[in-house]
Structure formats: structure tokens, C-alpha cells
Design a protein around this motif. Structure first.
Motif, short mmCIF file in Angstrom:
data_model
loop_
_atom_site.label_atom_id
_atom_site.label_comp_id
_atom_site.label_asym_id
_atom_site.label_seq_id
_atom_site.Cartn_x
_atom_site.Cartn_y
_atom_site.Cartn_z
N GLY B 14 9.36 4.96 -16.57
CA GLY B 14 8.74 5.32 -17.95
C GLY B 14 7.23 4.24 -17.81
N MET B 15 6.43 5.12 -18.59
CA MET B 15 4.97 4.54 -18.62
C MET B 15 4.96 2.91 -19.17
SD MET B 15 2.32 7.48 -19.74
CE MET B 15 3.17 8.13 -20.79
N THR B 16 5.98 2.19 -19.70
CA THR B 16 5.83 1.18 -20.25
C THR B 16 6.80 0.42 -19.37
OG1 THR B 16 7.89 1.70 -21.76
CG2 THR B 16 5.57 1.85 -22.72
N ASN B 17 7.40 0.66 -18.27
CA ASN B 17 8.30 0.09 -17.56
C ASN B 17 7.72 -1.04 -16.63
OD1 ASN B 17 10.75 2.53 -16.65
ND2 ASN B 17 10.39 1.03 -18.69
N SER B 59 -10.69 -0.59 -4.62
CA SER B 59 -10.82 -0.44 -6.44
C SER B 59 -9.50 0.41 -6.76
CB SER B 59 -11.97 0.87 -6.36
OG SER B 59 -13.12 0.22 -5.77
N VAL B 60 -8.23 -0.50 -6.57
CA VAL B 60 -7.12 0.24 -7.16
C VAL B 60 -6.83 -0.46 -8.78
CG1 VAL B 60 -4.50 0.08 -7.02
CG2 VAL B 60 -6.05 0.25 -4.79
N PRO B 61 -6.55 0.47 -9.41
CA PRO B 61 -6.41 -0.30 -10.89
C PRO B 61 -5.38 -1.19 -10.95
CG PRO B 61 -6.10 2.12 -10.75
CD PRO B 61 -6.21 1.69 -9.54
N SER B 62 -5.62 -2.26 -11.80
CA SER B 62 -4.92 -3.59 -11.83
C SER B 62 -3.53 -3.10 -12.35
CB SER B 62 -5.58 -4.28 -12.90
OG SER B 62 -5.46 -3.73 -14.27
N ARG B 63 -3.25 -2.28 -12.81
CA ARG B 63 -1.74 -1.70 -13.09
C ARG B 63 -0.84 -1.56 -11.69
NH1 ARG B 63 -4.59 3.08 -14.27
NH2 ARG B 63 -3.97 4.77 -12.97
N SER B 71 4.58 -12.56 6.44
CA SER B 71 3.98 -11.75 7.26
C SER B 71 5.01 -10.49 7.33
CB SER B 71 3.72 -12.15 8.85
OG SER B 71 4.87 -12.82 9.16
N SER B 72 6.14 -10.80 6.86
CA SER B 72 7.37 -9.72 7.08
C SER B 72 7.58 -8.94 5.82
CB SER B 72 8.69 -10.19 7.56
OG SER B 72 8.38 -10.94 8.60
N HIS B 73 7.08 -9.29 4.72
CA HIS B 73 7.37 -8.71 3.49
C HIS B 73 6.04 -8.32 2.72
CE1 HIS B 73 11.22 -10.87 4.46
NE2 HIS B 73 11.70 -9.71 3.70
N LEU B 74 6.19 -7.39 2.05
CA LEU B 74 5.19 -6.92 1.21
C LEU B 74 5.73 -6.32 -0.06
CD1 LEU B 74 2.13 -6.41 0.90
CD2 LEU B 74 2.33 -4.29 2.08
N PHE B 75 5.19 -6.31 -1.11
CA PHE B 75 5.57 -5.84 -2.51
C PHE B 75 4.48 -5.20 -3.20
CE2 PHE B 75 9.71 -7.82 -2.62
CZ PHE B 75 9.48 -9.04 -2.04
N LEU B 76 4.71 -4.30 -3.83
CA LEU B 76 3.89 -3.56 -5.09
C LEU B 76 4.48 -3.68 -6.33
CD1 LEU B 76 1.01 -2.23 -4.91
CD2 LEU B 76 1.89 0.03 -4.75
N HIS B 77 3.66 -4.36 -7.15
CA HIS B 77 4.38 -4.61 -8.52
C HIS B 77 3.50 -3.45 -9.20
CE1 HIS B 77 6.24 -8.01 -7.08
NE2 HIS B 77 5.22 -8.64 -6.81
N LEU B 78 4.53 -2.87 -10.21
CA LEU B 78 3.96 -1.52 -10.99
C LEU B 78 4.17 -1.81 -12.47
CD1 LEU B 78 5.98 0.99 -9.13
CD2 LEU B 78 3.68 0.20 -8.26
N HIS B 79 3.15 -1.56 -13.33
CA HIS B 79 3.28 -1.89 -14.72
C HIS B 79 2.28 -0.90 -15.42
CE1 HIS B 79 -0.28 -4.62 -15.54
NE2 HIS B 79 0.06 -4.82 -14.39
N THR B 80 2.98 -0.37 -16.44
CA THR B 80 2.05 0.58 -17.56
C THR B 80 1.34 1.44 -16.55
OG1 THR B 80 0.22 -0.91 -17.57
CG2 THR B 80 2.08 -1.19 -19.18
N LEU B 81 2.30 2.27 -15.62
CA LEU B 81 1.61 3.32 -14.97
C LEU B 81 1.47 4.51 -15.81
CD1 LEU B 81 3.38 3.10 -11.42
CD2 LEU B 81 1.17 1.94 -12.22
N GLN B 82 0.66 5.51 -15.31
CA GLN B 82 0.18 6.87 -15.77
C GLN B 82 1.01 7.98 -15.01
OE1 GLN B 82 -1.71 6.72 -18.61
NE2 GLN B 82 -1.45 4.44 -18.42
N PRO B 83 1.20 9.10 -15.72
CA PRO B 83 1.79 10.20 -14.92
C PRO B 83 1.02 10.41 -13.41
CG PRO B 83 1.82 10.40 -17.07
CD PRO B 83 1.13 9.35 -17.06
N GLU B 84 -0.35 10.36 -13.72
CA GLU B 84 -1.16 10.80 -12.31
C GLU B 84 -0.81 9.61 -11.20
OE1 GLU B 84 -2.36 10.32 -15.32
OE2 GLU B 84 -4.29 8.81 -15.37
N ASP B 85 -0.32 8.53 -11.49
CA ASP B 85 0.39 7.66 -10.43
C ASP B 85 1.44 8.11 -9.59
OD1 ASP B 85 -0.66 4.82 -12.85
OD2 ASP B 85 -1.76 5.93 -11.21
#
Lengths: 113, 113
Positions: B14-17, B59-63, B71-85
Motif C-alpha cells: 500500500g502507499m503508506t507501507n 534523480s530518483v525520488p527520496s521515497r 560488496s555482496s548485498h544491496l537493498f532498496l528501501h521503499l516508503h510512501t510509494l505511488q501507484p506509478e512506482d
């Protein structure tokens, strides 16, 4: 502005015939090019590459041609097989020593049995 | 395990997750990337880490907030995303120098509702 363009979103070819996928680029600084193949629900996999010092690179059924003056490259698949049905992306970088690639939008190839 | 592994494969949020995507590579590569693939668009480079240091942010949004603890691990933390994401998020790794292209993971199919 898109620096790497694949103008054909889709292509259908009969099994056994040649598939030709095209890619155009606008940046004359690009000197290293790759083709990736992507099946649904999987990440792209590297297929073949070419450096700007060459105009042709061949690997089995796959050949990539580079025309630097036209800023055009093409991927030829001969003979095409149903298992080749996938989305093909071309990618370019500004130096064979760099790690940043610009991708095209992809061409969906369907090989008909 | 070998190659590049991404988890989860599918995510509905959800958008608030707040959620995180994970990527792990066992190839000894020293550069890792997040790409976004939306329908009918080129693969869009989001972040580049080289030797665990972020070297590019397109220029990626801060969300979207990346993290590279080693060097072996990479994460992408997501918060307050939009449907277009909603898109396929691909992780890749490579050697920083020497060309050779990327090795991609299978991607996380993200749907924002």
C-alpha cells in the motif's frame, strides 16, 4: 532524450529463418555495445557484445554488426528457434572500461514454429 | 548460491507501507545497481554503488532509499510509494572496470495499490 533506441517493439519470424533486431544510438562517445535477452519473470541475461574497434562479432547462431558511421547495430540470429522468443535489449557504454550502460526499450521477438 | 539473487520475487504494498527489496551477489563483483523496468520504457538506472559507495543517483525520488552494507548485498528501501512506482525492479552487479556487462537478478515485481 533517448540515447539508445530500438524502434521495433516486436518482431515475428518463422522458425529456421533469420531474425534481425536493430538498435540505433545517438552518442558518438559510445564504444562498447551489448545485447541482452530477457524471458518473462527472469532478469536479462548477457548474450553478445561488440567493441567499436570491430564491425562484427559472432557467437554461434548470434552475430552482432556495428556500423559506427550510421550509429547503428544489429543482432542477427540464424537459424531462429522457438526458444529464442524473448525480449532483446541493446545497451551501450561510453568506454569499454566503464560500468554504466544505457539500455534501449527492447524488441519482443516471437519465433513461430 | 551463485549469480545474483533478488527477494522477494513479487511484492504488493500500500502507499503508506514501508518495505525493502534485497539483492545478493556471489560473483565477487565490486559494483551493484538498481534498475527500474516499466512497460514500454528503457531500463532506467536508479542507483550505482561501486566498492560500497554510492556513485550515482539518477534523480530518483527520496521515497526510494538504497543501502549497500557490503560488496555482496544491496537493498532498496521503499516508503510512501505511488501507484506509478509499480514496475519490475532489477538488481545487477559487475566488475567496476573492464566491461563485460552486468549480471542481473530475476527482479522484484512491485505493485503499489
Amino acid at each position: 532524450d533517448q540515447q539508445v533506441k530500438q524502434n521495433s517493439p516486436s518482431l515475428s519470424v518463422q522458425e529456421g529463418r533469420i531474425s534481425i533486431l536493430n538498435c540505433d544510438y545517438t552518442n558518438s562517445m559510445f564504444d562498447y555495445f551489448l545485447w541482452y535477452k530477457k524471458y518473462p519473470a527472469e532478469g536479462p541475461t548477457f548474450l553478445i557484445s561488440i567493441s567499436s574497434i570491430k564491425d562484427k562479432n559472432e557467437d554461434g547462431r548470434f552475430t552482432v554488426f556495428l556500423n559506427k558511421s550510421a550509429k547503428h547495430l544489429s543482432l542477427h540470429i540464424v537459424p531462429s528457434q522457438p526458444g529464442d522468443s524473448a525480449v532483446y535489449f541493446c545497451a551501450a557504454s561510453g568506454s569499454s572500461g566503464t560500468y554504466k550502460y544505457i539500455f534501449g526499450t527492447g524488441t519482443r521477438l516471437k519465433v513461430l514454429a | 548460491e551463485t549469480g545474483v539473487t533478488q527477494t522477494p520475487r513479487h511484492l504488493v504494498m500500500g502507499m503508506t507501507n514501508k518495505k525493502s527489496l534485497k539483492c545478493e551477489q556471489h560473483l565477487g563483483h565490486n559494483a551493484m545497481y538498481w534498475y527500474k523496468q516499466s512497460a514500454k520504457k528503457p531500463l532506467e538506472l536508479m542507483f550505482v554503488y561501486s566498492l560500497e559507495e554510492r556513485v550515482e543517483n539518477n534523480s530518483v525520488p527520496s521515497r526510494f532509499s538504497p543501502e549497500c552494507p557490503n560488496s555482496s548485498h544491496l537493498f532498496l528501501h521503499l516508503h510512501t510509494l505511488q501507484p506509478e512506482d509499480s514496475a519490475l525492479y532489477l538488481c545487477a552487479s559487475s566488475q567496476e572496470k573492464g566491461g563485460g556487462g552486468y549480471t542481473f537478478g530475476s527482479g522484484t515485481r512491485l505493485t503499489v495499490v
